[in-house]
Design a protein around this motif. Structure first.
Motif, PDB file in Angstrom:
ATOM      1  N   VAL A 296      -7.534  -7.710  -0.281  1.00 24.13           N
ATOM      2  CA  VAL A 296      -8.489  -6.410  -0.086  1.00 24.13           C
ATOM      3  C   VAL A 296      -9.738  -6.979   0.782  1.00 24.13           C
ATOM      4  O   VAL A 296     -10.392  -6.373   1.431  1.00 24.13           O
ATOM      5  CB  VAL A 296      -8.756  -5.817  -1.204  1.00 24.13           C
ATOM      6  CG1 VAL A 296      -9.893  -4.858  -1.237  1.00 24.13           C
ATOM      7  CG2 VAL A 296      -7.566  -5.015  -2.008  1.00 24.13           C
TER       8      VAL A 296
ATOM      9  N   VAL B  60      -6.682   0.365  -0.804  1.00 24.16           N
ATOM     10  CA  VAL B  60      -5.533   1.035  -0.939  1.00 24.16           C
ATOM     11  C   VAL B  60      -4.297  -0.185  -1.210  1.00 24.16           C
ATOM     12  O   VAL B  60      -3.343   0.006  -1.563  1.00 24.16           O
ATOM     13  CB  VAL B  60      -4.942   2.021  -0.166  1.00 24.16           C
ATOM     14  CG1 VAL B  60      -5.825   3.269   0.064  1.00 24.16           C
ATOM     15  CG2 VAL B  60      -4.664   1.292   1.293  1.00 24.16           C
ATOM     16  N   VAL B  61      -4.830  -1.512  -0.705  1.00 25.43           N
ATOM     17  CA  VAL B  61      -4.033  -2.631  -0.792  1.00 25.43           C
ATOM     18  C   VAL B  61      -4.196  -3.196  -2.048  1.00 25.43           C
ATOM     19  O   VAL B  61      -4.960  -3.399  -2.739  1.00 25.43           O
ATOM     20  CB  VAL B  61      -4.159  -3.642   0.220  1.00 25.43           C
ATOM     21  CG1 VAL B  61      -3.180  -4.603   0.342  1.00 25.43           C
ATOM     22  CG2 VAL B  61      -4.200  -2.751   1.815  1.00 25.43           C
ATOM     23  N   ARG B  62      -2.683  -3.522  -2.595  1.00 27.06           N
ATOM     24  CA  ARG B  62      -3.054  -4.148  -3.981  1.00 27.06           C
ATOM     25  C   ARG B  62      -1.556  -5.321  -3.923  1.00 27.06           C
ATOM     26  O   ARG B  62      -0.667  -4.976  -3.455  1.00 27.06           O
ATOM     27  CB  ARG B  62      -2.767  -3.392  -5.238  1.00 27.06           C
ATOM     28  CG  ARG B  62      -1.605  -2.421  -5.241  1.00 27.06           C
ATOM     29  CD  ARG B  62      -1.455  -1.447  -6.196  1.00 27.06           C
ATOM     30  NE  ARG B  62      -0.247  -0.610  -6.274  1.00 27.06           N
ATOM     31  CZ  ARG B  62       0.235   0.342  -5.683  1.00 27.06           C
ATOM     32  NH1 ARG B  62      -0.377   0.676  -4.613  1.00 27.06           N
ATOM     33  NH2 ARG B  62       1.458   0.774  -5.941  1.00 27.06           N
TER      34      ARG B  62
ATOM     35  N   TYR C 180       0.773  -1.215  -0.041  1.00 26.81           N
ATOM     36  CA  TYR C 180      -0.090   0.020  -0.068  1.00 26.81           C
ATOM     37  C   TYR C 180       0.952   1.117  -0.128  1.00 26.81           C
ATOM     38  O   TYR C 180       1.941   1.001   0.732  1.00 26.81           O
ATOM     39  CB  TYR C 180      -1.110   0.099   1.103  1.00 26.81           C
ATOM     40  CG  TYR C 180      -0.540   0.093   2.669  1.00 26.81           C
ATOM     41  CD1 TYR C 180      -1.064   1.174   3.409  1.00 26.81           C
ATOM     42  CD2 TYR C 180       0.649  -0.450   3.002  1.00 26.81           C
ATOM     43  CE1 TYR C 180      -0.454   1.460   4.506  1.00 26.81           C
ATOM     44  CE2 TYR C 180       1.177   0.021   4.418  1.00 26.81           C
ATOM     45  CZ  TYR C 180       0.584   0.858   5.148  1.00 26.81           C
ATOM     46  OH  TYR C 180       0.961   1.124   6.384  1.00 26.81           O
ATOM     47  N   SER C 181       0.451   2.337  -0.553  1.00 22.06           N
ATOM     48  CA  SER C 181       1.098   3.428  -0.792  1.00 22.06           C
ATOM     49  C   SER C 181       0.692   4.571  -0.118  1.00 22.06           C
ATOM     50  O   SER C 181       1.247   5.719  -0.029  1.00 22.06           O
ATOM     51  CB  SER C 181       1.529   3.709  -2.192  1.00 22.06           C
ATOM     52  OG  SER C 181       0.288   3.866  -2.927  1.00 22.06           O
TER      53      SER C 181
ATOM     54  N   ARG D 246      -2.796   0.363   8.264  1.00 22.50           N
ATOM     55  CA  ARG D 246      -3.006   0.812   7.056  1.00 22.50           C
ATOM     56  C   ARG D 246      -4.087   2.132   6.977  1.00 22.50           C
ATOM     57  O   ARG D 246      -3.738   2.880   6.074  1.00 22.50           O
ATOM     58  CB  ARG D 246      -3.802  -0.506   6.298  1.00 22.50           C
ATOM     59  CG  ARG D 246      -4.590  -0.270   4.947  1.00 22.50           C
ATOM     60  CD  ARG D 246      -5.689  -0.929   4.830  1.00 22.50           C
ATOM     61  NE  ARG D 246      -6.845  -0.270   5.460  1.00 22.50           N
ATOM     62  CZ  ARG D 246      -7.967  -0.997   5.902  1.00 22.50           C
ATOM     63  NH1 ARG D 246      -7.638  -2.135   6.358  1.00 22.50           N
ATOM     64  NH2 ARG D 246      -8.729  -0.032   6.441  1.00 22.50           N
TER      65      ARG D 246
END
Length: 360
Positions: free
Chosen positions: A321, A32-34, A24-25, A65
């Protein structure tokens, strides 16, 4: 890790190759998590490289997160997690896997050893490989558990054990666990029973059967009864939710007893020592140190059949996700397992049986 000996200076044969990881960035919701490919780590001197089979998506991962933390801890969270963007792109505080390689100077474990480990604030467990110091909280995987089962006691079990040890429980003591159906709570119920305590579990009615099966002697449904309004006092009250601070729960603790604040805001942490002095009761919050010795104790209990793996759902890494979304509901029971490698995971399936039962 006992007398398992390994050679020094062994490096992963494909150091620098790409691995899959959940990254996540920015700080926000589950989306936002990938999953993407990132460079795999290589063990430096004194480190282990672990091929990760399973991790969990914990309440701590959700807080990191989203940077949604207890009141007053926002600045500390920003400094620890990152101000504008995450300092560590890969979440995951625990792992179960196999030692792939060891760095120079590591003689306590050899490649091929099945282990469980607590990464803590290092994070990094939601990836195919992770490196960590050989002296970290690492233990041999329980021989009677799968990787998916074995990872569940790490975060919840270690946290519960650290706090309960501070209370110095004795046979016959009375313990109340607020938030008894979560990852920490389900571990605390089992550990308190192992100490010979009488355990009162506070959870939703949906968690009643679970916590009773783990050893709870009495269950309070928080939606109908406020335990702090009762006249009953306990030798130890353990708050795994964050809604029973000293001001609310102190009257529920016997003289000389313990109030264990697993989740606390800045005020609760700062004032814990003062509250201990003025009340004559131990008020403990924060400063959790995870050790290999404690993790080895949990493994001993698991192998003796005295500690159950508790997980409600398992998700494949590709469905991370969905795992975060479920954790965000606040309704998880036990741990939510993230399967990184191995046999295919079946997401959204509620487990049953010895190795799984149905939050923190």
């Amino acid at each position: 890790m006992g007398d398992q000996r390994g050679g020094g200076g062994v490096r992963h044969p494909a150091a620098g190759f790409a691995m899959k990881a959940a990254v996540y960035s920015r700080f926000d919701g589950p989306d936002v998590v990938r999953v993407q490919e990132v460079p795999a780590p290589s063990p430096r001197r004194g480190e282990l490289l672990i091929k990760v089979h399973a991790s969990t998506v914990s309440a701590a991962d959700r807080r990191a997160r989203s940077r949604d933390v207890p009141r007053g801890l926002g600045l500390f969270a920003a400094l620890a997690l990152g101000v504008f963007r995450p300092r560590r792109a890969v979440l995951g505080m625990d792992v179960a896997g196999v030692v792939e390689a060891v760095g120079a100077g590591v003689t306590s474990v050899r490649p091929g050893t099945e282990v469980i480990a607590m990464l803590g604030s290092r994070f990094g467990g939601h990836a195919e490989y992770v490196c960590l110091p050989a002296e970290a909280a690492i233990a041999a995987k329980p021989s009677n558990m799968t990787f998916q089962e074995a990872v569940t006691p790490v975060f919840g079990g270690l946290t519960a054990l650290v706090f309960l040890n501070r209370a110095g429980l004795k046979p016959g003591d009375t313990v109340l666990i607020n938030g008894a159906s979560g990852a920490v709570g389900t571990a605390a119920v089992q550990l308190a029973k192992q100490s010979g305590a009488h355990v009162t579990a506070v959870c939703s009615d949906a968690g009643r059967e679970l916590v009773t099966s783990l050893g709870a002697d009495r269950v309070i449904d928080y939606s109908t009864i406020d335990f702090t309004a009762e006249a009953t006092k306990y030798d130890a009250v353990m708050d795994c939710v964050g809604n029973a601070p000293f001001e609310r729960a102190e009257a529920s603790v016997k003289p000389g007893g313990s109030l264990l604040l697993v989740v606390a805001d800045l005020k609760g942490i700062i004032w814990s020592s003062w509250h201990s002095r003025i009340s004559g009761k131990l008020v403990s919050a924060g400063n959790v140190q995870y050790t290999a010795k404690d993790l080895e104790y949990l493994v001993h209990l698991a192998e003796a059949g005295l500690f159950r793996s508790v997980s409600e759902r398992t998700y494949a890494l590709a469905d991370v996700v969905k795992a975060h979304r479920f954790v965000d509901t606040g309704r998880k029971k036990g741990s939510v397992v993230l399967q990184i490698s191995g046999t295919s995971a079946t997401p959204d399936i509620e487990h049953s049986g010895r190795g799984a039962a149905v939050g923190r």
